[in-house]
Enzyme design. Structure first.
Site, mmCIF file in Angstrom:
data_model
loop_
_atom_site.group_PDB
_atom_site.id
_atom_site.type_symbol
_atom_site.label_atom_id
_atom_site.label_comp_id
_atom_site.label_asym_id
_atom_site.label_seq_id
_atom_site.Cartn_x
_atom_site.Cartn_y
_atom_site.Cartn_z
ATOM 1 C CE LYS A 16 -3.888 2.324 2.235
ATOM 2 N NZ LYS A 16 -3.230 3.647 2.136
ATOM 3 C CG ASP A 74 12.238 -5.881 -7.436
ATOM 4 O OD1 ASP A 74 11.362 -6.227 -6.620
ATOM 5 O OD2 ASP A 74 13.397 -6.320 -7.396
ATOM 6 C CG HIS A 188 14.282 4.832 -4.283
ATOM 7 N ND1 HIS A 188 13.833 5.447 -3.126
ATOM 8 C CD2 HIS A 188 13.712 3.596 -4.291
ATOM 9 C CE1 HIS A 188 13.033 4.623 -2.471
ATOM 10 N NE2 HIS A 188 12.932 3.506 -3.153
#
Length: 201
Positions: A16, A74, A188
Site C-alpha cells: 500500500k 522492484d 529513488h
C-alpha cells in the site's frame, strides 16, 4: 520510446505504501491507477537476482492476468558496508511467519554492519526499477537511485520499509521524518518516475 495512450494502468504491487506513492505521482496525468492487490491477483514468485528481472516477473504476471498495461516496480536498499546487501532481498530480510517486519530487517542490517566494524558514514542507496509493460509484451525500463547513509536508532513515523534509518544525501532528516510530498519529490522512485514521464508526453 512508445507513448502510453491508455488512461487506466495497473500497478503490480500489494504494497500500500508503494501504491500510494505511485498513485500520487500519476495524479497529474489523469490516469486511473489500480493495483494487483486491489484486484486480488496472486503475488508471483520473484526468482531473479536483479531488480529488472523481478520487476519483469511482476509486470508480466499482472499483464497476462488482466490484459491491462502494467507498471511494475522492484526496489530495495543496497548497503555498501554489506557488499550491496540486502539488495533484491530487501523484503526477504523483513519476512516473518506473520508477515513483513521491517524493524527486524533494520535491526539485522545495523547488527551486521556492527559485526563487520563498518565505519561511519554507513553509505547506502535506495534503488528503484520501473517496468511499463503493454498487453503485447512491449516494455520500457526506467531506473532511479537515491544515495545516502544509514543512521541508528530509527527516526520518524512516516514512510515504510527502511525509511526510518535512511537519510538521503543533502538532507538531515530520514525519509520517515519527511513530509511525504518532499520524499516523493526526491526519492529513488521519484527519480525513476521522472524518466517514466517521457511516455506520457
Amino acid at each position: 520510446m512508445r507513448k502510453l495512450t491508455e488512461k487506466r494502468l495497473l500497478v503490480a504491487t500489494h504494497n500500500k505504501g508503494k501504491l500510494d506513492e505511485i498513485r500520487a505521482m500519476m495524479a497529474p496525468y489523469g490516469i486511473e491507477v489500480t493495483s494487483a492487490g486491489e484486484m486480488n491477483l496472486p503475488e508471483p514468485v520473484e526468482t531473479e537476482d536483479s531488480f529488472i528481472g523481478n520487476a519483469r516477473i511482476k509486470a508480466r504476471a499482472a499483464m497476462l492476468a488482466t490484459g491491462l498495461p502494467v507498471l511494475a516496480d522492484d526496489s530495495g536498499i543496497t548497503v555498501d558496508g554489506l557488499d550491496g546487501a540486502p539488495g533484491v532481498y530487501t523484503a526477504d530480510w523483513a519476512e516473518t511467519p506473520n508477515g513483513r517486519d521491517f524493524m527486524q530487517a533494520m535491526n539485522r542490517t545495523w547488527a551486521e554492519l556492527d559485526a563487520r566494524g563498518a565505519p561511519e558514514p554507513r553509505t547506502a542507496q535506495f534503488r528503484a526499477t520501473l517496468i511499463l509493460m503493454w498487453p503485447d509484451g512491449h516494455e520500457e525500463i526506467f531506473e532511479g537511485v537515491a544515495p545516502g547513509h544509514l543512521v541508528w536508532p530509527p527516526r520518524g513515523e512516516l514512510g515504510h520499509g527502511y525509511d526510518p534509518i535512511f537519510i538521503p544525501d543533502g538532507h538531515d532528516l530520514t525519509y520517515a521524518q519527511m513530509d511525504p510530498a518532499e520524499k516523493n519529490r526526491i526519492s529513488h522512485r521519484a527519480r525513476a518516475f521522472h524518466k517514466l514521464e517521457s511516455v506520457f508526453a
